[in-house]
Design an enzyme around this catalytic site. Structure first.
Site, mmCIF file in Angstrom:
data_model
loop_
_atom_site.group_PDB
_atom_site.id
_atom_site.type_symbol
_atom_site.label_atom_id
_atom_site.label_comp_id
_atom_site.label_asym_id
_atom_site.label_seq_id
_atom_site.Cartn_x
_atom_site.Cartn_y
_atom_site.Cartn_z
ATOM 1 N N THR A 1 0.924 -1.025 -0.046
ATOM 2 C CA THR A 1 -0.114 -0.115 0.080
ATOM 3 C C THR A 1 0.913 1.144 0.096
ATOM 4 O O THR A 1 0.612 2.144 -0.733
ATOM 5 C CB THR A 1 -1.104 0.033 1.198
ATOM 6 O OG1 THR A 1 -1.597 -0.994 1.155
ATOM 7 C CG2 THR A 1 -1.893 1.253 1.403
ATOM 8 N N HIS B 1 1.939 1.761 -3.328
ATOM 9 C CA HIS B 1 1.242 2.600 -4.245
ATOM 10 C C HIS B 1 1.180 4.189 -3.908
ATOM 11 O O HIS B 1 1.040 4.903 -4.875
ATOM 12 C CB HIS B 1 -0.448 1.800 -3.831
ATOM 13 C CG HIS B 1 -0.590 0.504 -4.423
ATOM 14 N ND1 HIS B 1 -0.497 0.200 -5.795
ATOM 15 C CD2 HIS B 1 -1.058 -0.641 -3.842
ATOM 16 C CE1 HIS B 1 -0.754 -1.144 -5.880
ATOM 17 N NE2 HIS B 1 -0.873 -1.616 -4.634
ATOM 18 N N HIS C 1 1.917 2.166 8.157
ATOM 19 C CA HIS C 1 0.790 1.346 9.202
ATOM 20 C C HIS C 1 1.317 0.432 9.839
ATOM 21 O O HIS C 1 0.524 -0.042 10.787
ATOM 22 C CB HIS C 1 -0.335 1.352 8.398
ATOM 23 C CG HIS C 1 -0.360 0.233 7.267
ATOM 24 N ND1 HIS C 1 -0.146 0.745 6.026
ATOM 25 C CD2 HIS C 1 -0.514 -0.913 7.293
ATOM 26 C CE1 HIS C 1 -0.241 -0.277 5.167
ATOM 27 N NE2 HIS C 1 -0.162 -1.226 6.063
ATOM 28 N N CYS D 1 -15.673 2.417 13.496
ATOM 29 C CA CYS D 1 -16.511 3.319 14.160
ATOM 30 C C CYS D 1 -17.228 2.979 15.552
ATOM 31 O O CYS D 1 -17.124 3.742 16.232
ATOM 32 C CB CYS D 1 -17.519 3.561 13.146
ATOM 33 S SG CYS D 1 -19.156 2.324 13.485
ATOM 34 N N CYS E 1 -21.492 0.862 14.726
ATOM 35 C CA CYS E 1 -22.582 0.169 13.696
ATOM 36 C C CYS E 1 -22.918 -1.338 14.294
ATOM 37 O O CYS E 1 -22.231 -1.828 15.234
ATOM 38 C CB CYS E 1 -21.553 0.033 12.401
ATOM 39 S SG CYS E 1 -20.373 -1.159 12.062
ATOM 40 N N ARG F 1 11.305 -14.938 -5.049
ATOM 41 C CA ARG F 1 10.389 -15.005 -4.127
ATOM 42 C C ARG F 1 9.863 -16.294 -3.776
ATOM 43 O O ARG F 1 9.601 -16.648 -2.953
ATOM 44 C CB ARG F 1 9.061 -14.235 -4.671
ATOM 45 C CG ARG F 1 9.234 -12.589 -4.881
ATOM 46 C CD ARG F 1 8.460 -12.036 -3.648
ATOM 47 N NE ARG F 1 8.776 -10.659 -3.450
ATOM 48 C CZ ARG F 1 7.915 -9.749 -3.443
ATOM 49 N NH1 ARG F 1 6.703 -9.952 -4.318
ATOM 50 N NH2 ARG F 1 8.084 -8.501 -2.678
ATOM 51 N N LEU G 1 -7.321 -12.927 -0.381
ATOM 52 C CA LEU G 1 -6.633 -11.489 0.027
ATOM 53 C C LEU G 1 -6.191 -10.702 -0.997
ATOM 54 O O LEU G 1 -6.456 -9.389 -0.949
ATOM 55 C CB LEU G 1 -5.501 -12.093 0.813
ATOM 56 C CG LEU G 1 -4.950 -10.991 1.497
ATOM 57 C CD1 LEU G 1 -5.681 -10.427 2.982
ATOM 58 C CD2 LEU G 1 -3.425 -10.861 1.875
ATOM 59 N N GLY G 2 -5.621 -11.440 -2.040
ATOM 60 C CA GLY G 2 -5.083 -10.573 -3.063
ATOM 61 C C GLY G 2 -6.216 -9.731 -3.674
ATOM 62 O O GLY G 2 -7.407 -9.995 -3.968
ATOM 63 N N ILE H 1 -11.070 -11.781 2.021
ATOM 64 C CA ILE H 1 -10.778 -11.350 3.417
ATOM 65 C C ILE H 1 -10.071 -10.057 3.193
ATOM 66 O O ILE H 1 -9.331 -9.759 2.150
ATOM 67 C CB ILE H 1 -9.254 -12.376 3.529
ATOM 68 C CG1 ILE H 1 -9.736 -13.849 3.505
ATOM 69 C CG2 ILE H 1 -8.729 -11.969 5.049
ATOM 70 C CD1 ILE H 1 -10.835 -14.371 4.636
ATOM 71 N N TYR H 2 -10.301 -9.309 4.279
ATOM 72 C CA TYR H 2 -10.002 -7.828 4.461
ATOM 73 C C TYR H 2 -9.450 -7.664 5.916
ATOM 74 O O TYR H 2 -10.021 -7.951 6.713
ATOM 75 C CB TYR H 2 -11.055 -6.895 4.112
ATOM 76 C CG TYR H 2 -10.524 -5.363 4.340
ATOM 77 C CD1 TYR H 2 -9.544 -4.879 3.442
ATOM 78 C CD2 TYR H 2 -11.427 -4.387 4.958
ATOM 79 C CE1 TYR H 2 -8.914 -3.446 3.416
ATOM 80 C CE2 TYR H 2 -10.933 -3.008 4.978
ATOM 81 C CZ TYR H 2 -9.809 -2.822 4.086
ATOM 82 O OH TYR H 2 -9.597 -1.266 4.189
HETATM 83 P P1 NAD Z 1 3.228 -8.703 -3.423
HETATM 84 O O1 NAD Z 1 2.707 -7.845 -4.643
HETATM 85 O O2 NAD Z 1 4.336 -8.402 -2.681
HETATM 86 O O3 NAD Z 1 3.239 -10.379 -3.808
HETATM 87 C C1 NAD Z 1 2.205 -10.740 -4.985
HETATM 88 C C2 NAD Z 1 3.110 -11.652 -5.770
HETATM 89 O O4 NAD Z 1 2.205 -12.462 -6.679
HETATM 90 C C3 NAD Z 1 4.342 -11.243 -6.421
HETATM 91 O O5 NAD Z 1 5.584 -11.816 -5.949
HETATM 92 C C4 NAD Z 1 4.226 -11.606 -7.712
HETATM 93 O O6 NAD Z 1 5.342 -12.163 -8.505
HETATM 94 C C5 NAD Z 1 3.119 -12.883 -7.802
HETATM 95 N N1 NAD Z 1 2.418 -13.054 -8.909
HETATM 96 C C6 NAD Z 1 2.320 -12.321 -10.131
HETATM 97 N N2 NAD Z 1 1.697 -13.057 -10.993
HETATM 98 C C7 NAD Z 1 1.425 -14.334 -10.413
HETATM 99 C C8 NAD Z 1 0.736 -15.428 -11.267
HETATM 100 N N3 NAD Z 1 0.511 -15.760 -12.237
HETATM 101 N N4 NAD Z 1 0.887 -16.601 -10.242
HETATM 102 C C9 NAD Z 1 1.453 -16.418 -9.141
HETATM 103 N N5 NAD Z 1 2.103 -15.495 -8.604
HETATM 104 C C10 NAD Z 1 2.071 -14.210 -9.324
HETATM 105 O O7 NAD Z 1 1.802 -8.474 -2.416
HETATM 106 P P2 NAD Z 1 1.808 -8.689 -1.031
HETATM 107 O O8 NAD Z 1 2.296 -7.540 -0.071
HETATM 108 O O9 NAD Z 1 2.174 -10.144 -0.448
HETATM 109 O O10 NAD Z 1 0.242 -9.002 -0.943
HETATM 110 C C11 NAD Z 1 -0.339 -9.896 -1.261
HETATM 111 C C12 NAD Z 1 -1.764 -9.670 -2.009
HETATM 112 O O11 NAD Z 1 -2.541 -9.201 -1.086
HETATM 113 C C13 NAD Z 1 -1.585 -8.312 -2.897
HETATM 114 O O12 NAD Z 1 -2.591 -8.380 -3.960
HETATM 115 C C14 NAD Z 1 -2.176 -7.070 -1.982
HETATM 116 O O13 NAD Z 1 -2.658 -5.914 -2.750
HETATM 117 C C15 NAD Z 1 -3.073 -7.844 -1.191
HETATM 118 N N6 NAD Z 1 -3.490 -7.297 0.180
HETATM 119 C C16 NAD Z 1 -4.750 -7.485 0.528
HETATM 120 C C17 NAD Z 1 -5.014 -7.175 2.128
HETATM 121 C C18 NAD Z 1 -6.514 -7.211 2.266
HETATM 122 O O14 NAD Z 1 -6.869 -6.867 3.572
HETATM 123 N N7 NAD Z 1 -7.177 -7.717 1.639
HETATM 124 C C19 NAD Z 1 -4.145 -6.370 2.772
HETATM 125 C C20 NAD Z 1 -2.761 -6.545 2.353
HETATM 126 C C21 NAD Z 1 -2.343 -7.042 0.924
HETATM 127 ZN ZN ZN Z 2 -18.532 0.218 12.629
#
Ligand code: NAD
Ligand code: ZN
Length: 341
Positions: free
Chosen positions: A40, A43, A63, A93, A96, A200, A262-263, A286-287
């Site tokens: 994040t 980004h 964070h 909050c 809620c 990785r 999660l992704g 999942i968040y």
């Molecule tokens: P990251 O971007 O470091 O890791 C993602 C990995 O996916 C990378 O190593 C990348 O090479 C790999 N990847 C790309 N294409 C692929 C494919 N075709 N097959 C397999 N792997 C592939 O991210 P991170 O910090 O480890 O976080 C993981 C994910 O979770 C991210 O999408 C992030 O945005 C998300 N996230 C979600 C929350 C939530 O609360 N939902 C919180 C934190 C992060």
């Molecule tokens: Zn709330």
């Protein structure tokens, strides 16, 4: 105090002198010791489309942190100066339906620290006491600094029972690697991790993956045969945000398989709904982390021997933050720590 600030609506961060945070009667003031750089933050650093529509400028970012309590508001109980703490990054909050029912992770009015309110890439941060998590004095400070993303991994990996199950993790980023470690620690049999980045995949192996797969050169279906799996993966942990990875996961699940996702996909993505229906798959989004069941599990898993230290690959002083962001953006890293002490 010094802080890393998103000052301008353009790429970069600015190390600046900003006013000390003030605390209200229910708040805790924390002197930040170490912080982790999250995707994040990258980004926000790059100032991509998501950051442009989300981040008010100026904003102190970050964070993931650990620090020491230096002051507490007059209403605060159970927290004292000198204690080692991290912060839950979602401020909810409290009023809620979900919050009142104790499902705070489902609050629809969540504010993110370092996103919607001042963050942790600073010498001090102020947080409501309901967002502060005590650590044992003995905890490794770098590991404590990454409890936030560790919590994402734990929340996802323990969403469905993994004891005796075969688990597929797509994406060996820091969170995917930690999720692999958690699944193994919690008793999974095979923990297969995919990525397209050899650095990785090596990291995933160090964290406890039983088999890693570079999907550019190997087929998951062949890997299943090789390791003697007959009916597909029981549990899928989607940790890449990549559409091809998610589509392949759906195809490789057993009937009745369960997917925790999660992704975050960066655009719309199609999946084979016929497979979801006929194979009776469950897909759960999942968040964040459950407040505070996930945090409790994290603490106990570390105490029962889960070793997260291999996922931390780089350490810099906060003044070298640009090097930290560069290595994050190179893809040749796990977690990157910035030291503020
Ligand atoms: P990251 O971007 O470091 O890791 C993602 C990995 O996916 C990378 O190593 C990348 O090479 C790999 N990847 C790309 N294409 C692929 C494919 N075709 N097959 C397999 N792997 C592939 O991210 P991170 O910090 O480890 O976080 C993981 C994910 O979770 C991210 O999408 C992030 O945005 C998300 N996230 C979600 C929350 C939530 O609360 N939902 C919180 C934190 C992060
Ligand atoms: Zn709330």
């Amino acid at each position: 105090m010094k802080a890393l600030v998103k000052r301008e609506k353009q790429p970069g961060l600015w190390l600046e002198e900003v006013p000390m945070p003030t605390i209200g009667i229910n708040d805790v003031l924390i002197k930040v010791d170490r912080t982790g750089i999250c995707g994040t933050d990258v980004h926000i650093y790059k100032w991509d489309a998501w950051a442009q529509k989300t981040i008010p400028v100026p904003m102190v970012v970050g964070h993931e942190f650990v620090g020491e309590i230096v002051e507490t508001g007059s209403n605060v109980t159970d927290f004292y100066p000198g204690e080692i703490v991290s912060g839950e990054g979602h401020v909810v909050c409290g009023r809620c339906r979900n919050c009142l029912a104790g499902r705070r992770h489902l609050c629809a009015d969540t504010k993110g620290i370092g996103v919607n309110r001042p963050g942790a890439f600073a010498e001090y941060i102020s947080l409501p006491m309901t967002n502060v998590w005590h650590h044992d004095e003995s905890i490794d400070r770098d590991v404590a600094a990454i409890f936030d993303p560790f919590g994402n991994a734990v929340h996802t990996a323990l969403s469905f029972p993994v004891l005796g199950e075969d688990v597929l993790v797509t994406g060996a980023g820091p969170i995917g690697c930690m999720a692999a470690a958690v699944a193994k620690h919690a008793g999974a049999r095979h923990v297969v991790v995919t990525d397209v980045n050899p650095y990785r995949l090596q990291l995933a192996e160090k964290m406890g993956a039983t088999r890693t797969v570079d999907v550019r050169t190997e087929q998951l279906s062949d890997v299943q045969k090789e390791i003697g799996m007959k009916e597909g993966f029981d549990v899928g942990l989607e940790m890449s945000g990549n559409p091809a990875a998610f589509q392949e996961m759906i195809a490789q699940m057993s009937h009745g398989g369960k997917i925790a996702m999660l992704g975050i996909p960066s655009a719309d993505m199609a999946i084979d709904w016929n497979t979801v229906v006929f194979n009776m798959l469950t897909i759960k989004g999942i968040y964040g982390r459950e407040m505070y069941e996930t945090w409790y599990k994290m603490k106990v898993m570390v105490q029962s021997g889960l070793d997260l230290s291999p996922v931390i690959t780089h350490r810099f002083s906060y003044e070298e933050f640009e090097q930290g962001f560069d290595v994050m953006m190179s893809g040749q890293s796990g977690k990157v720590i910035l030291n503020w002490s």
